[in-house]
Enzyme design. Structure first.
Site, PDB file in Angstrom:
ATOM      1  CG  ASP A  51      -2.027   1.015   1.142  1.00  0.00           C
ATOM      2  OD1 ASP A  51      -2.367   1.451   0.023  1.00  0.00           O
ATOM      3  OD2 ASP A  51      -2.553   1.395   2.205  1.00  0.00           O
TER       4      ASP A  51
ATOM      5  CG  HIS B 213      -1.167   4.220  -4.925  1.00  0.00           C
ATOM      6  ND1 HIS B 213      -0.438   3.512  -4.007  1.00  0.00           N
ATOM      7  CD2 HIS B 213      -2.445   4.153  -4.496  1.00  0.00           C
ATOM      8  CE1 HIS B 213      -1.251   3.054  -3.067  1.00  0.00           C
ATOM      9  NE2 HIS B 213      -2.480   3.438  -3.338  1.00  0.00           N
TER      10      HIS B 213
END
Ligand code: MG
Length: 205
Positions: free
Chosen positions: A136, A139
């Site tokens: 996570d 991006h």
């Protein structure tokens, strides 16, 4: 129902839906019996708390990797910039202070090991097999691919690969995590488990 979940969990800054949080917790609860969990991209510690509560029950560890300087979208002038996480004195993003506060208040100082570094630097001499890897982090395609390539080799057989922010439709969000998810699926190295909202779950064969 997750035991010991802090009462203020919904006030902690972060981007994690309730069903995704529950799924992360359940996967970590199973996986952390066999080894530690690595999270890439901890931000203010919201997902770290769910992983940490699961690991604590098994006397396991979460390595919470983040340079705490924010991803592209957190920088000044960008859409997800938060002025409260900007260090005016240094003129730079700093989410580590907020992260430490949240982990401490959640009673997870003895479960969570912060690794304050970039992903590639942290991976350079890494040798510890991981029972679960949660991607996570950045991006951009470069960042997401690099996270996968750096850490996938350290995932144990039977270990869980979780990837956040999967959007099949480009209008819903960036495509890099989804590209990495598809790549992992196509590699033949994983068994597909399920997708919970934007969280993809795979098991290493
Ligand atoms: Mg995310």
């Amino acid at each position: 129902m997750i035991p010991d979940l802090p009462a203020n969990i919904d006030q902690i800054k972060g981007f994690l839906a309730a069903d995704e949080a529950q799924a992360l917790y359940e996967q970590a609860l199973q996986a952390s019996v066999t080894g530690p969990v690595l999270e890439i991209g901890s931000y203010c510690g919201k997902s770290t708390i769910y992983l940490g509560l699961a690991c604590k029950r098994n006397n396991s560890t979460v390595f919470a990797l983040d340079h705490h300087r924010g991803s592209e979208e957190h920088q000044q002038g960008e859409f997800f910039h938060d002025p409260e996480l900007y260090d005016d004195g240094e003129g730079i993003m700093d989410s580590f202070r907020e992260f430490r506060r949240n982990i401490h208040q959640a009673g997870l100082d003895d479960t969570v090991v912060p690794v304050v570094a970039g992903s590639e630097v942290a991976a350079r001499h890494w040798q510890t097999p991981l029972a679960m890897v949660f991607i996570d982090g950045g991006h951009s395609l470069d960042a997401a691919l690099s996270d996968y390539r750096c850490w996938m080799p350290h995932l144990m057989r039977g270990g869980i690969l979780a990837i956040h922010d999967l959007f099949a439709d480009a209008h819903a969000g960036g495509q890099a995590p989804y590209a990495v998810y598809r790549m992992a699926q196509a590699s033949g190295l994983f068994e597909n488990l399920e997708q919970v909202s934007s969280l993809g779950l795979l098991r290493r064969l």
